[in-house]
Design an enzyme around this catalytic site. Structure first.
Site, PDB file in Angstrom:
ATOM      1  N   GLU A 154     -18.546   0.184 -33.363  1.00  0.00           N
ATOM      2  CA  GLU A 154     -19.755  -0.124 -33.961  1.00  0.00           C
ATOM      3  C   GLU A 154     -20.508  -1.043 -32.189  1.00  0.00           C
ATOM      4  O   GLU A 154     -21.252  -0.931 -32.244  1.00  0.00           O
ATOM      5  CB  GLU A 154     -18.708  -1.964 -34.720  1.00  0.00           C
ATOM      6  CG  GLU A 154     -18.444  -1.841 -36.267  1.00  0.00           C
ATOM      7  CD  GLU A 154     -19.168  -0.407 -36.594  1.00  0.00           C
ATOM      8  OE1 GLU A 154     -20.255  -0.749 -36.783  1.00  0.00           O
ATOM      9  OE2 GLU A 154     -18.133   0.210 -37.726  1.00  0.00           O
ATOM     10  N   HIS A 157     -22.581   2.100 -31.547  1.00  0.00           N
ATOM     11  CA  HIS A 157     -24.205   2.145 -32.060  1.00  0.00           C
ATOM     12  C   HIS A 157     -25.223   0.799 -31.704  1.00  0.00           C
ATOM     13  O   HIS A 157     -26.524   1.699 -31.682  1.00  0.00           O
ATOM     14  CB  HIS A 157     -23.915   1.113 -34.050  1.00  0.00           C
ATOM     15  CG  HIS A 157     -22.956   2.264 -34.687  1.00  0.00           C
ATOM     16  ND1 HIS A 157     -23.837   3.671 -35.360  1.00  0.00           N
ATOM     17  CD2 HIS A 157     -22.160   2.165 -35.415  1.00  0.00           C
ATOM     18  CE1 HIS A 157     -23.405   3.538 -36.400  1.00  0.00           C
ATOM     19  NE2 HIS A 157     -21.850   3.638 -36.468  1.00  0.00           N
TER      20      HIS A 157
HETATM   21 NI    NI Z   1     -20.641   3.313 -37.249  1.00  0.00          NI
END
Ligand code: NI
Length: 182
Positions: A154, A157
């Site tokens: 995450e 990202h």
């Molecule tokens: Ni992802």
């Protein structure tokens, strides 16, 4: 309950760097982040997921819902039913282990519909400093193994990085014998 439109990996915005959140008490962002946790939780309910045509996910970063700000959510239950739920604003990695780990089954992503087989090596342990939406405090938290992998996915990202960027193109299942398989 918000059904987010997930930004897919053919969109440029998913490759852009997110910006820090100046005001972590911003009510709109706070609500969105709590909704992101709920979305993940609901996505793991097969009936809800089927009805709303969403894929099950354990992590979601703000750029995936079209907000390029430093914010991410995690939700999963482990084998004994313990809930792991987090909503972080402005997460930063402050230390990481030399030891690596990877998911034997490979990683997946709500923004990626195509198959990208291969191993993604990540740090086995990672420590974040972040504003935790559930405690409303800046905290340092360490994560291990599966949880550490989800957080790193995450966090990537927020840098515009996708999991398949890490897969060795020539040898996707290249073995690193020092890494822990999960
Ligand atoms: Ni992802």
């Amino acid at each position: 309950m918000e059904i987010f439109n997930i930004v897919k990996d053919n969109k440029r915005s998913l490759r852009e760097k997110s910006t820090p959140i100046e005001d972590t008490s911003d009510k709109k962002l706070e609500t969105t982040l709590l909704d992101m946790i709920d979305y993940l939780k609901n996505s793991q309910n097969p009936e809800w997921a089927e009805k709303n045509k969403v894929r099950a996910g354990v992590g979601l970063a703000a750029p995936q819902i079209g907000i390029n700000k430093d914010m991410l959510a995690i939700y999963f239950k482990d084998e004994d039913g313990t809930e792991h739920q987090y909503g972080f604003m402005n997460p930063r990695i402050i230390s990481e282990s030399v030891k690596l780990a990877y998911l034997e089954g490979g990683e997946g992503c709500l923004s990626v519909d195509s198959e990208h087989p291969g191993y993604v090596y990540r740090n086995y342990k990672v420590t974040f400093r972040a504003y935790n939406i559930l405690t409303k405090k800046v905290e340092e938290r360490s994560f291990l193994g599966y949880e550490a992998i989800v957080f790193q996915h995450e966090y990537d990202h927020l840098k515009g990085i996708l999991f398949y960027d890490h897969i060795d193109k020539k040898d996707p299942f290249r073995k690193n014998n020092d890494a822990i398989a999960i």
